[in-house]
Enzyme design. Structure first.
Site, mmCIF file in Angstrom:
data_model
loop_
_atom_site.group_PDB
_atom_site.id
_atom_site.type_symbol
_atom_site.label_atom_id
_atom_site.label_comp_id
_atom_site.label_asym_id
_atom_site.label_seq_id
_atom_site.Cartn_x
_atom_site.Cartn_y
_atom_site.Cartn_z
ATOM 1 N N ASN A 91 -24.068 -52.583 -27.505
ATOM 2 C CA ASN A 91 -23.361 -51.418 -28.022
ATOM 3 C C ASN A 91 -23.820 -50.233 -27.181
ATOM 4 O O ASN A 91 -24.919 -49.721 -27.368
ATOM 5 C CB ASN A 91 -23.719 -51.205 -29.501
ATOM 6 C CG ASN A 91 -23.145 -49.905 -30.048
ATOM 7 O OD1 ASN A 91 -22.375 -49.225 -29.373
ATOM 8 N ND2 ASN A 91 -23.510 -49.562 -31.279
ATOM 9 N N TRP A 92 -22.959 -49.840 -26.256
ATOM 10 C CA TRP A 92 -23.341 -48.762 -25.334
ATOM 11 C C TRP A 92 -23.410 -47.410 -26.034
ATOM 12 O O TRP A 92 -23.914 -46.451 -25.459
ATOM 13 C CB TRP A 92 -22.345 -48.676 -24.177
ATOM 14 C CG TRP A 92 -22.397 -49.824 -23.208
ATOM 15 C CD1 TRP A 92 -23.182 -50.949 -23.287
ATOM 16 C CD2 TRP A 92 -21.640 -49.948 -21.995
ATOM 17 N NE1 TRP A 92 -22.954 -51.755 -22.202
ATOM 18 C CE2 TRP A 92 -22.013 -51.175 -21.392
ATOM 19 C CE3 TRP A 92 -20.673 -49.151 -21.368
ATOM 20 C CZ2 TRP A 92 -21.456 -51.612 -20.195
ATOM 21 C CZ3 TRP A 92 -20.117 -49.593 -20.169
ATOM 22 C CH2 TRP A 92 -20.507 -50.804 -19.593
ATOM 23 N N LYS A 93 -22.851 -47.312 -27.239
ATOM 24 C CA LYS A 93 -22.750 -46.012 -27.925
ATOM 25 C C LYS A 93 -22.100 -45.002 -26.954
ATOM 26 O O LYS A 93 -21.273 -45.406 -26.140
ATOM 27 C CB LYS A 93 -24.117 -45.566 -28.436
ATOM 28 C CG LYS A 93 -24.758 -46.686 -29.300
ATOM 29 C CD LYS A 93 -25.947 -46.261 -30.086
ATOM 30 C CE LYS A 93 -26.455 -47.469 -30.892
ATOM 31 N NZ LYS A 93 -27.595 -47.150 -31.729
ATOM 32 N N HIS A 131 -20.645 -49.321 -38.278
ATOM 33 C CA HIS A 131 -21.976 -49.034 -37.734
ATOM 34 C C HIS A 131 -22.617 -47.917 -38.565
ATOM 35 O O HIS A 131 -21.935 -47.001 -39.023
ATOM 36 C CB HIS A 131 -21.866 -48.619 -36.265
ATOM 37 C CG HIS A 131 -23.205 -48.565 -35.592
ATOM 38 N ND1 HIS A 131 -24.051 -47.485 -35.721
ATOM 39 C CD2 HIS A 131 -23.859 -49.479 -34.831
ATOM 40 C CE1 HIS A 131 -25.172 -47.746 -35.046
ATOM 41 N NE2 HIS A 131 -25.082 -48.941 -34.496
ATOM 42 N N GLY A 185 -28.535 -51.839 -28.671
ATOM 43 C CA GLY A 185 -28.198 -50.476 -28.254
ATOM 44 C C GLY A 185 -28.859 -50.141 -26.933
ATOM 45 O O GLY A 185 -28.406 -50.554 -25.860
ATOM 46 N N GLY A 186 -29.957 -49.414 -26.997
ATOM 47 C CA GLY A 186 -30.629 -48.906 -25.794
ATOM 48 C C GLY A 186 -30.856 -49.950 -24.713
ATOM 49 O O GLY A 186 -30.646 -49.676 -23.527
HETATM 50 P P1 13P Z 1 -31.005 -49.765 -30.567
HETATM 51 O O1 13P Z 1 -31.064 -51.154 -29.974
HETATM 52 O O2 13P Z 1 -30.973 -48.692 -29.531
HETATM 53 O O3 13P Z 1 -32.065 -49.568 -31.610
HETATM 54 O O4 13P Z 1 -29.600 -49.648 -31.330
HETATM 55 C C1 13P Z 1 -29.229 -50.652 -32.199
HETATM 56 C C2 13P Z 1 -27.823 -50.448 -32.593
HETATM 57 O O5 13P Z 1 -27.497 -49.511 -33.299
HETATM 58 C C3 13P Z 1 -26.824 -51.377 -32.063
HETATM 59 O O6 13P Z 1 -25.605 -51.213 -32.687
#
Ligand code: 13P
Length: 248
Positions: free
Chosen positions: A9-11, A94, A232-233
């Site tokens: 999830n690149w956000k 999310h 995420g990260g």
């Molecule tokens: P992180 O891996 O950056 O904690 O984020 C998790 C997330 O929200 C994936 O959707």
């Protein structure tokens, strides 16, 4: 054995140039990966993902969608539009959408329905905040989030969906749920759904998300009810993401 799915999830990260490098890097490492791997990119980069990834070992998706099919909803994006750009998955509910954009359990359930109606596979996120965990209501919160979707779609709809358990306190904080804490919640989810439909529950892919990194992925993914991760990260650097993918 259930299949394993790792989704990035690149956000709200990336640029055309950065994405090109990241996708090239991930594609180069895919021959060493057994799990299915998806990247969920910001809307403007769906065309880039489709052009680069069509026919490759990576699939792609989006991070959100509208619950509406079409119409006067300025700024929104429909499920059919996501299908137009070849999305296989879409993240629904999310915790950042729930907390920052007012998405209620009801809206999340509507988005889940809209995604499936267009042939997308929703990755439905559930999870408790730190306050909820500390007050001992983790299971109650997750049950409420699941019930809203099951009430609208029926438990059978989960045969064409993925679940992601993402404790809000572990997202982007560097604090991962311990493998035991995560496994406990995953087992609770599977058990709750098994009471409604054992075969759907048994086949359901339940990802863990929340500060998954190369150095903790293997022990999380080794748990019997953890079927991969929503990342995420660590999905923003090819080497780190590939290490997580290889752990699945
Ligand atoms: P992180 O891996 O950056 O904690 O984020 C998790 C997330 O929200 C994936 O959707």
């Amino acid at each position: 054995m259930r299949r394993k799915l790792v989704a990035g999830n690149w956000k709200m990260h990336g640029s055309l140039a950065e994405n090109e490098r990241l996708l090239d890097g991930v594609l180069a490492g895919m021959p060493g990966v057994k799990a299915e791997v998806a990247v969920c990119v910001p809307y403007p980069y769906l065309a880039q993902a489709q052009a680069r990834l069509d026919g490759s070992a990576l699939v792609w998706g989006a991070q959100n969608l509208s619950q509406h099919g079409k119409g006067a909803f300025t700024g929104e994006v429909s499920a059919a539009m996501l299908r137009d750009f070849g999305c296989k998955y879409v993240i629904v509910g999310h915790s950042e959408r729930r907390a920052l954009y007012g998405e209620t359990d009801e809206i999340v359930a509507e988005k889940f329905v809209a995604a499936q109606a267009a042939g997308l596979i929703p990755i439905l996120c559930v999870g408790e905040t730190l306050g909820e965990r500390e007050s001992g209501v983790t299971e109650r919160v997750i049950a409420r989030q699941l019930d809203a979707v099951v009430a609208k779609s029926g438990v059978g709809a989960l045969a064409d969906a993925v679940l992601a358990y993402e404790p809000v306190w572990a997202i982007g904080t560097g604090k991962t749920a311990s493998p035991e804490q995560a496994q406990d919640v995953h087992a609770f989810i599977r058990g709750k759904l098994a009471a409604l439909d054992p075969s759907v529950a048994e086949a359901l892919v339940i990802q863990y998300g929340g500060s998954v990194k190369a150095n903790n992925a293997a022990e999380l993914f080794a748990q019997p009810d953890i079927d991969g991760g929503l990342i995420g990260g660590a999905s923003l650097a090819a080497d780190e993401f590939l290490a997580v993918c290889r752990a699945a």
